[in-house]
Design a protein around this motif. Structure first.
Motif, PDB file in Angstrom:
ATOM      1  N   HIS A   8      43.887  49.083  28.745  1.00 15.93           N
ATOM      2  CA  HIS A   8      42.758  48.214  29.100  1.00 15.93           C
ATOM      3  C   HIS A   8      43.112  47.405  30.356  1.00 15.93           C
ATOM      4  N   PRO A   9      43.071  48.009  31.533  1.00 16.32           N
ATOM      5  CA  PRO A   9      43.461  47.274  32.742  1.00 16.32           C
ATOM      6  C   PRO A   9      42.568  46.078  33.051  1.00 16.32           C
ATOM      7  N   LYS A  10      41.343  46.064  32.542  1.00 21.10           N
ATOM      8  CA  LYS A  10      40.465  44.913  32.778  1.00 21.10           C
ATOM      9  C   LYS A  10      40.911  43.679  32.004  1.00 21.10           C
ATOM     10  N   ASN A  11      41.862  43.842  31.093  1.00 15.62           N
ATOM     11  CA  ASN A  11      42.414  42.703  30.355  1.00 15.62           C
ATOM     12  C   ASN A  11      43.678  42.153  30.991  1.00 15.62           C
ATOM     13  N   SER A  12      44.020  42.612  32.186  1.00 11.65           N
ATOM     14  CA  SER A  12      45.216  42.100  32.848  1.00 11.65           C
ATOM     15  C   SER A  12      44.925  40.728  33.451  1.00 11.65           C
ATOM     16  N   ILE A  13      45.951  39.925  33.510  1.00  8.93           N
ATOM     17  CA  ILE A  13      45.818  38.574  34.064  1.00  8.93           C
ATOM     18  C   ILE A  13      45.399  38.629  35.529  1.00  8.93           C
ATOM     19  N   ILE A  14      45.909  39.575  36.267  1.00 11.51           N
ATOM     20  CA  ILE A  14      45.579  39.683  37.692  1.00 11.51           C
ATOM     21  C   ILE A  14      44.101  39.996  37.884  1.00 11.51           C
ATOM     22  N   TYR A  15      43.577  40.913  37.121  1.00  8.97           N
ATOM     23  CA  TYR A  15      42.156  41.272  37.237  1.00  8.97           C
ATOM     24  C   TYR A  15      41.258  40.097  36.839  1.00  8.97           C
ATOM     25  N   THR A  16      41.569  39.461  35.710  1.00  9.23           N
ATOM     26  CA  THR A  16      40.718  38.358  35.251  1.00  9.23           C
ATOM     27  C   THR A  16      40.837  37.144  36.176  1.00  9.23           C
ATOM     28  N   THR A  17      42.011  36.938  36.757  1.00  7.62           N
ATOM     29  CA  THR A  17      42.170  35.861  37.738  1.00  7.62           C
ATOM     30  C   THR A  17      41.294  36.121  38.950  1.00  7.62           C
ATOM     31  N   SER A  18      41.210  37.365  39.380  1.00 13.61           N
ATOM     32  CA  SER A  18      40.376  37.679  40.550  1.00 13.61           C
ATOM     33  C   SER A  18      38.906  37.406  40.274  1.00 13.61           C
ATOM     34  N   ILE A  19      38.459  37.657  39.059  1.00 18.55           N
ATOM     35  CA  ILE A  19      37.069  37.370  38.699  1.00 18.55           C
ATOM     36  C   ILE A  19      36.809  35.863  38.763  1.00 18.55           C
TER      37      ILE A  19
END
Length: 76
Positions: A8-19
């Protein structure tokens, strides 16, 4: 909390931080916490990942605080 980022790459901290950072930058570095939460839930972000991301952003110095008006403030 252990999250399998490979499945689940959308659950990575980096992705969610970018959002969250894109939302904050679009709102001049200040966002009402409830509006930010609704925006993230519309992006299909889990609540636990949302809170973990806010905590991580505070720890690394990306956000200053949640002020008395319930706003998340981006560091300068």
């Amino acid at each position: 909390m252990i999250v399998n980022f490979d499945s689940h790459p959308k659950n990575s901290i980096i992705y969610t931080t970018s959002i969250i950072l894109s939302y904050l930058k679009a709102n001049d570095g200040i966002a009402n916490f409830e509006d930010l939460y609704k925006y993230c839930m519309d992006s299909k972000m889990d609540y636990s990942i949302f809170i973990l991301t806010i905590d991580w952003m505070y720890l690394v110095g990306l956000v200053e605080e949640i002020n008395n008006r319930n706003e998340l403030v981006l560091c300068n």
